[in-house]
Design an enzyme around this catalytic site. Structure first.
Site, PDB file in Angstrom:
ATOM      1  CG  ASP A 299      61.182  36.072   2.721  1.00 15.82           C
ATOM      2  OD1 ASP A 299      60.919  36.474   1.568  1.00 15.82           O
ATOM      3  OD2 ASP A 299      61.812  36.755   3.551  1.00 15.82           O
TER       4      ASP A 299
ATOM      5  CE  LYS B 164      38.347  37.091   6.082  1.00 22.20           C
ATOM      6  NZ  LYS B 164      37.245  36.255   6.616  1.00 22.20           N
TER       7      LYS B 164
ATOM      8  CG  HIS C  40      35.417  34.087   3.873  1.00 17.99           C
ATOM      9  ND1 HIS C  40      35.384  34.073   5.253  1.00 17.99           N
ATOM     10  CD2 HIS C  40      34.713  35.181   3.493  1.00 17.99           C
ATOM     11  CE1 HIS C  40      34.676  35.102   5.690  1.00 17.99           C
ATOM     12  NE2 HIS C  40      34.256  35.792   4.651  1.00 17.99           N
TER      13      HIS C  40
END
Length: 302
Positions: free
Chosen positions: A213, A208, A206
């Site tokens: 880099d 996000k 879940h």
């Protein structure tokens, strides 16, 4: 010893001391250092006079001094700029965000892209979605994406453009939501991007967040979907603070290794359910089977 004898010895010693002075004076001072003989109480004392530097030598010394000072100041300036802490990137993006044409950003990365037919101006805006897209497109070495649901077309295009540009792209997504209607996971795999999902059926992936880099973090509540961008109250924090970025980088790497299909012959069973083989068709949350198989597994079978 008589007084006359002491005087004779003293006079002979003084004559020996003043002899070099007399010899040098007889040469007219043409060679070697110049000496002068002074008479003090009938005794001769030699005094050496140093040579005075010429004007050219003085100018050379001044030039060397100025050059040394210039190099020293330049070295201190470079050291200061190197040791001076770089300005931190700290930004908070809030959603929902009005729809806007981001072709100005994407076309700069994709010279072969089709012309946009929206008819609006393609100026780069400063709205939250444009800022999010700009941060993602700033990747030069790597992009690690860990997102629950991924169906946004423009974000998918940006990720595929980075992959085509040579950026190392890795994506971790949810096992079930990778096959929902409109999911872009299939398009990413078709483009050659390696995508993994959590192998355990007991939990959902879940997260996000994304790492650009390995030094810039984008993390928040935003799923990469059109609904989340234009309709939901969401947020994304953007920072390059090493103290915050490092734990996310470590966590992503651990998840990437833990969900390597090559290390798991069978998916762990969840809550008494029988274990499923990775070669089998995965099931979605609504019970329907879908044909998506992990890209890595597919490569291993070749």
């Amino acid at each position: 010893m008589s007084l006359d004898t002491c005087y004779d010895r003293l006079r002979s010693n003084l004559e020996m001391f003043t002899l070099p002075c007399n010899l040098l004076q007889s040469h007219g001072g043409s060679t070697g250092p110049v000496y002068r003989s002074h008479s003090v109480h009938s005794y001769h004392i030699c005094t050496e006079l140093p040579d005075m530097p010429s004007l050219s030598e003085v100018l050379k010394l001044l030039g060397v001094g100025v050059l040394g000072l210039t190099l020293g100041v330049e070295g201190l300036c470079r050291l200061y700029h190197r040791l001076k802490p770089a300005p931190r990137v700290t930004e908070v993006l809030f959603f929902p965000c009005d729809s806007s044409c981001t072709e100005g950003l994407l076309s700069a990365e994709d010279a072969s892209g089709d012309p946009c037919l929206c008819g609006g101006p393609h100026t780069v805006r400063r709205d939250s979605f444009s800022r999010l897209l700009s941060h993602l497109l700033s990747a030069r070495v790597s992009l690690d994406v860990c997102v629950f649901s991924f169906s946004h077309l423009e974000l998918s295009r940006a990720v595929r453009l980075l992959h085509a540009r040579g950026v190392c792209v890795r994506v971790i997504t949810d096992r079930d939501y990778q096959a929902t209607t409109g999911s872009q996971i299939g398009a990413l795999r078709k483009a050659g991007i390696c995508v993994r999902h959590e192998l355990s059926r007991a939990v959902h992936m879940h997260h996000k967040f994304a790492l650009v880099d390995g030094r810039l973090l984008l993390s928040g509540s935003l799923n990469w979907t059109l609904t989340a961008v234009q309709s939901n109250l969401e947020n994304v924090l953007v920072t390059d603070d090493p103290a915050i970025v490092a734990p996310y980088r470590t966590h992503f790497q651990r998840m990437w290794e833990d969900n390597d299909p090559a290390r798991h012959k069978h998916t762990p069973a969840a809550r008494g359910q029988p274990a499923a083989h990775h070669g089998a068709t995965h099931a979605t949350s609504n019970g329907h089977a879908h044909p998506f198989i992990d890209h890595t597994q597919h490569q291993l079978r070749k």
